[in-house]
Scaffold this active site. Structure first.
Site, mmCIF file in Angstrom:
data_model
loop_
_atom_site.group_PDB
_atom_site.id
_atom_site.type_symbol
_atom_site.label_atom_id
_atom_site.label_comp_id
_atom_site.label_asym_id
_atom_site.label_seq_id
_atom_site.Cartn_x
_atom_site.Cartn_y
_atom_site.Cartn_z
ATOM 1 N NE ARG A 131 8.610 -52.221 16.330
ATOM 2 C CZ ARG A 131 9.694 -52.448 15.583
ATOM 3 N NH1 ARG A 131 9.991 -51.634 14.578
ATOM 4 N NH2 ARG A 131 10.476 -53.479 15.830
ATOM 5 C CG HIS A 174 13.668 -54.662 19.816
ATOM 6 N ND1 HIS A 174 12.538 -55.450 19.689
ATOM 7 C CD2 HIS A 174 14.085 -54.393 18.549
ATOM 8 C CE1 HIS A 174 12.289 -55.645 18.389
ATOM 9 N NE2 HIS A 174 13.212 -55.014 17.686
ATOM 10 C CD GLN A 217 16.830 -57.751 16.475
ATOM 11 O OE1 GLN A 217 15.929 -57.370 15.752
ATOM 12 N NE2 GLN A 217 17.731 -58.641 16.048
ATOM 13 C CG ASP A 244 20.007 -50.083 17.408
ATOM 14 O OD1 ASP A 244 19.476 -50.095 16.281
ATOM 15 O OD2 ASP A 244 19.402 -49.733 18.445
ATOM 16 C CB CYS A 272 18.799 -55.070 15.694
ATOM 17 S SG CYS A 272 19.013 -53.287 15.820
ATOM 18 N NE ARG A 306 13.020 -60.017 15.849
ATOM 19 C CZ ARG A 306 12.600 -58.760 15.657
ATOM 20 N NH1 ARG A 306 13.331 -57.924 14.960
ATOM 21 N NH2 ARG A 306 11.481 -58.318 16.224
HETATM 22 N N1 NVA Z 1 17.017 -48.697 18.391
HETATM 23 C C1 NVA Z 1 16.267 -48.869 17.154
HETATM 24 C C2 NVA Z 1 15.962 -50.296 16.913
HETATM 25 C C3 NVA Z 1 15.294 -50.584 15.604
HETATM 26 C C4 NVA Z 1 14.944 -52.036 15.427
HETATM 27 C C5 NVA Z 1 15.000 -48.017 17.213
HETATM 28 O O1 NVA Z 1 14.348 -47.996 18.266
HETATM 29 O O2 NVA Z 1 14.655 -47.394 16.214
HETATM 30 N N1 CP Z 2 15.131 -55.133 13.990
HETATM 31 C C1 CP Z 2 13.838 -54.772 13.908
HETATM 32 O O1 CP Z 2 13.064 -54.816 14.866
HETATM 33 O O2 CP Z 2 13.465 -54.400 12.647
HETATM 34 P P1 CP Z 2 12.104 -53.677 12.241
HETATM 35 O O3 CP Z 2 12.130 -52.301 12.834
HETATM 36 O O4 CP Z 2 12.135 -53.656 10.735
HETATM 37 O O5 CP Z 2 10.953 -54.471 12.765
#
Ligand code: NVA
Ligand code: CP
Length: 298
Positions: A100, A127, A130, A216, A256, A284
């Site tokens: 990540r 992502h 997700q 989101d 999400c 997930r």
């Molecule tokens: N668009 C959000 C998704 C979180 C799961 C982010 O990147 O923070």
């Molecule tokens: N939706 C998602 O990826 O959640 P987290 O950021 O908690 O992993």
């Protein structure tokens, strides 16, 4: 060697295989194959996570493997060691990697240098885990995605919106994105994906007759400096009762997570659809087990 670096790069037949296997992993939890037996998988995270971290740690364990969580700031990467050097070290010690981070190119470079199966667990661009899960959750509740209408409301230039755009093009459902001009998808992404995507500033137009309303956060990780401006510009782009009324009577609402009530969704709508949203979160685990099994399948 297989990787899951993006939905853009995932073939439809592989997507279908993963979605099909996800069902098996869900219904045979505790009694399914353990294809990661004896393996160690590194999880290198440069951003916060609840769902992704826990679902991968539990999933790897339940597949017979050992997760090794590495906060990107705690390892030498955080002090400037290049991604390609980190990749060549981990590649000699662990069997797979889940990353990540911010830049998509870092995940791609890692995969190239590590020479081990690599999963994108969220970048600024995509992502994939997700959206695979979201599609699995929709199919579980409503059947095929063919001919369905999915409406994404909010930050249409986000990683989530991008992954939806690539999924729609592959699976042949109609995607509508309601977003203010500065947060509409990049033309290059739409062009690369192909497919049917309606992009509009008009939430009502996008929500009309929809099978799934999706949103989101307005301020993604890494965009905190833009928070005030984003909250102002995105303020009309909320899922609430008046938007839901325009969708199909049995429309699903998904998020999400994490969710910010009163911003991208209101409290009442969130709680009314909490069963779907937390099934989505649980899924997930099941879907990512299928992704892991796909990566190591001969
Ligand atoms: N668009 C959000 C998704 C979180 C799961 C982010 O990147 O923070
Ligand atoms: N939706 C998602 O990826 O959640 P987290 O950021 O908690 O992993």
């Amino acid at each position: 060697m297989r990787h899951l670096l993006s939905l853009e790069g995932l073939a439809l037949e592989d997507m279908d295989w993963i979605l099909l296997q996800s069902r098996g992993f869900k219904h045979q939890r505790g009694n399914h194959p353990r294809p990661l037996q004896g393996q160690t998988w590194a999880m290198m995270f440069a951003k916060s996570s609840t769902r992704t971290r826990v679902s991968f740690e539990v999933g790897i364990h339940e597949l017979g493997g050992r997760p090794l969580f590495l906060n990107a700031m705690d390892i030498q990467l955080g002090r400037g060691e290049p991604v390609k050097d980190t990749a060549r070290v981990l590649g000699r010690m662990v069997h797979g990697a889940i990353i990540r981070t911010y830049a998509q190119r870092d995940v791609e470079e890692f995969a190239r240098y590590a020479q081990i199966p690599t999963i994108n667990a969220l970048t600024d661009e995509e992502h994939p885990c997700q959206v695979l899960t979201d599609i699995f959750t929709f199919q579980e509740k409503r059947g095929s995605m063919q001919g369905r209408v999915v409406t994404f409301i909010g930050d249409g230039a986000s990683n989530m919106a991008n992954s939806w755009i690539f999924a729609a093009a592959k699976m042949g459902f109609e995607l509508r994105i309601a977003a203010p001009r500065p947060f509409q998808p990049a033309p290059a992404v739409l062009q690369r994906a192909g497919g049917r995507v309606m992009v509009t500033e008009n939430v009502a137009e996008a929500a009309a007759g929809s099978d799934l309303l999706y949103t989101d956060v307005w301020v993604s990780m890494g965009k905190e400096a833009e928070a005030a401006e984003r909250l102002k510009i995105l303020s009309g782009y909320q899922i609430n009762a008046s938007v839901l009324r325009l969708a199909k009577p049995d429309a699903l609402v998904m998020h999400c997570l994490p969710a910010y009530r009163g911003k991208e969704i209101d409290e009442e709508t969130f709680e009314a659809h909490a069963t779907t949203i937390f099934d989505e979160a649980e899924n997930r685990l099941h879907v990512q087990k299928a992704v892991l099994a796909w990566l190591v399948a001969k």
